[in-house]
Design a protein around this motif. Structure first.
Motif, PDB file in Angstrom:
ATOM      1  N   ILE A   5       6.770   1.799   2.959  1.00  0.00           N
ATOM      2  CA  ILE A   5       7.686   1.380   1.702  1.00  0.00           C
ATOM      3  C   ILE A   5       8.085  -0.020   1.812  1.00  0.00           C
ATOM      4  O   ILE A   5       8.311  -0.616   0.844  1.00  0.00           O
ATOM      5  N   PHE A   6       8.218  -0.527   2.934  1.00  0.00           N
ATOM      6  CA  PHE A   6       8.470  -1.983   3.058  1.00  0.00           C
ATOM      7  C   PHE A   6       7.538  -2.636   2.589  1.00  0.00           C
ATOM      8  O   PHE A   6       7.784  -3.711   1.447  1.00  0.00           O
ATOM      9  N   ALA A   7       6.306  -2.411   2.727  1.00  0.00           N
ATOM     10  CA  ALA A   7       4.969  -3.281   1.921  1.00  0.00           C
ATOM     11  C   ALA A   7       4.977  -2.969   0.516  1.00  0.00           C
ATOM     12  O   ALA A   7       4.739  -3.841  -0.134  1.00  0.00           O
ATOM     13  N   TYR A   8       5.123  -1.549   0.275  1.00  0.00           N
ATOM     14  CA  TYR A   8       5.138  -1.237  -1.087  1.00  0.00           C
ATOM     15  C   TYR A   8       5.974  -2.019  -2.113  1.00  0.00           C
ATOM     16  O   TYR A   8       5.907  -2.366  -3.132  1.00  0.00           O
ATOM     17  N   ALA A   9       7.320  -2.125  -1.395  1.00  0.00           N
ATOM     18  CA  ALA A   9       8.414  -2.886  -2.071  1.00  0.00           C
ATOM     19  C   ALA A   9       8.141  -4.299  -2.457  1.00  0.00           C
ATOM     20  O   ALA A   9       8.618  -4.811  -3.501  1.00  0.00           O
ATOM     21  N   GLY A  10       7.453  -4.810  -1.525  1.00  0.00           N
ATOM     22  CA  GLY A  10       6.815  -6.103  -1.828  1.00  0.00           C
ATOM     23  C   GLY A  10       5.826  -6.484  -2.652  1.00  0.00           C
ATOM     24  O   GLY A  10       5.618  -7.095  -3.391  1.00  0.00           O
ATOM     25  N   LEU A  11       4.982  -5.354  -2.766  1.00  0.00           N
ATOM     26  CA  LEU A  11       3.723  -5.406  -3.284  1.00  0.00           C
ATOM     27  C   LEU A  11       4.123  -5.294  -4.918  1.00  0.00           C
ATOM     28  O   LEU A  11       2.941  -5.798  -5.715  1.00  0.00           O
ATOM     29  N   LEU A  12       4.779  -4.458  -5.260  1.00  0.00           N
ATOM     30  CA  LEU A  12       5.172  -4.202  -6.663  1.00  0.00           C
ATOM     31  C   LEU A  12       5.674  -5.495  -7.426  1.00  0.00           C
ATOM     32  O   LEU A  12       4.934  -5.709  -8.448  1.00  0.00           O
ATOM     33  N   PRO A  13       6.472  -6.583  -7.085  1.00  0.00           N
ATOM     34  CA  PRO A  13       6.653  -7.585  -7.672  1.00  0.00           C
ATOM     35  C   PRO A  13       5.376  -8.582  -7.721  1.00  0.00           C
ATOM     36  O   PRO A  13       5.181  -9.267  -8.417  1.00  0.00           O
ATOM     37  N   TRP A  14       4.826  -8.409  -6.447  1.00  0.00           N
ATOM     38  CA  TRP A  14       3.725  -9.444  -6.409  1.00  0.00           C
ATOM     39  C   TRP A  14       2.610  -8.881  -7.314  1.00  0.00           C
ATOM     40  O   TRP A  14       1.701 -10.052  -7.973  1.00  0.00           O
ATOM     41  N   MET A  15       2.225  -7.597  -7.385  1.00  0.00           N
ATOM     42  CA  MET A  15       0.980  -7.144  -8.305  1.00  0.00           C
ATOM     43  C   MET A  15       1.381  -7.614  -9.831  1.00  0.00           C
ATOM     44  O   MET A  15       0.477  -7.890 -10.539  1.00  0.00           O
ATOM     45  N   PHE A  16       2.701  -7.416  -9.981  1.00  0.00           N
ATOM     46  CA  PHE A  16       2.807  -7.532 -11.481  1.00  0.00           C
ATOM     47  C   PHE A  16       2.907  -9.321 -11.654  1.00  0.00           C
ATOM     48  O   PHE A  16       2.249  -9.527 -12.756  1.00  0.00           O
TER      49      PHE A  16
END
Length: 311
Positions: free
Chosen positions: A119-130
């Protein structure tokens, strides 16, 4: 023999012709084509002033933003087997790869502050993917909408703006997976989650500023289309997606903060997991995002005049 009284009255016809109004110079006679003026009656061009963004036009055409956004969403998933599931697959599988190679092999989880690495990685991937998808879509939006630009007038800023707005739908869908992951790992959201709308708006401002500037450059220099994926790939590795900011030696962290995504990504994690905010990094990201949006808006308006000619 024909009498004079049977002949048509030429005198009366002449009087009628003499009393009629002669045709104007700009009116076409029957059988003749109209002569166009040498100078155009209305000219649509960019303002010669650096202070006019024509915000009134943006407000008057606000409904067009909705239709262009909906068009971008439909075109993105048209004739796809999985449809909007791609909004989940991309960040989810990227998170699995990060977890396998960087969490298990590189041992980064020890520096995440007790937060499970997935979830640490996913929380960072959310704004990055957008951000990545929005910049890519908006950067190519003007070239892809050449059929509209050359035929009808509307504020051209609507085109990259709609590309960014369409990415918010993918962001909302992918965010649902983060909620399930937090529930699975037993991580409860903190009151700091109230900062999420502010962080989302800051991400939109940064993506819109970058996308609008690149879309205008892409009209004139088609190299942007090839350089953009390479630029985003490098940008990902200098952003704290795989690792936290604390992983970087302290004497080099000021370089990391010059990346506007650093404060945003760390802000998402602090907001979701109740960690202290790095207000310095968040302030730098806000300042850079606003300055980039203002600069790209004026640059876009200055280059707008030549879009229809070279797109």
């Amino acid at each position: 023999m024909t009498n004079a009284s049977d002949l048509p009255s030429v005198h009366q016809n002449n009087d009628a012709d003499a009393g009629s109004t002669p045709p104007k110079a700009d009116e076409a006679l029957p059988g003749e084509s109209m002569v166009l003026p040498e100078e155009p009656i209305v000219t649509i061009e960019a303002s010669k002033s650096w202070v006019s963004l024509q915000l009134r036009d943006l407000w008057n055409y606000r409904e067009l933003l909705y239709f262009l956004t909906w068009r971008d969403v439909k075109v993105r998933y048209k004739q796809t087997a999985l449809g909007v599931a791609w909004a989940i697959i991309q960040p989810l599988f990227t998170m699995l790869i990060f977890t396998l190679f960087f969490c298990k092999l590189a041992g980064i989880e020890a520096q995440t502050g007790g937060i499970p690495y997935p979830i640490f990685a996913y929380a960072g991937l959310l704004p990055w993917m957008f951000f990545s998808n929005a910049v890519t879509s908006s950067g190519n939006s003007l070239v892809g909408s050449a059929h509209l630009i050359t035929k009808v007038y509307f504020p051209r800023m609507m085109i990259p703006g709609s590309a960014v707005a369409a990415g918010l739908i993918d962001f909302a869908i992918a965010f649902v997976i983060l909620v399930f992951l937090m529930f699975y790992y037993g991580v409860a959201p903190a009151w700091t989650a109230l900062m999420l709308p502010v962080l989302v708006m800051l991400t939109v401002v940064l993506a819109l500023g970058m996308g609008m500037w690149l879309s205008a450059l892409n009209v004139k220099y088609r190299d942007v289309r090839f350089a953009l994926p390479f630029l985003l790939q490098l940008w990902m590795f200098v952003s704290p997606l795989i690792y936290p900011s604390s992983f970087v030696p302290e004497k080099y962290r000021w370089l990391l903060m010059l990346n506007p995504l650093t404060g945003i990504i760390e802000g998402y994690r602090s907001s979701l997991f109740g960690k202290p905010f790095n207000w310095t990094a968040l302030g730098v990201s806000t300042l850079i995002g606003l300055l980039l949006l203002i600069y790209s808006s004026y640059s876009f308006k200055r280059m707008e005049r030549s879009f229809a000619d070279i797109v």
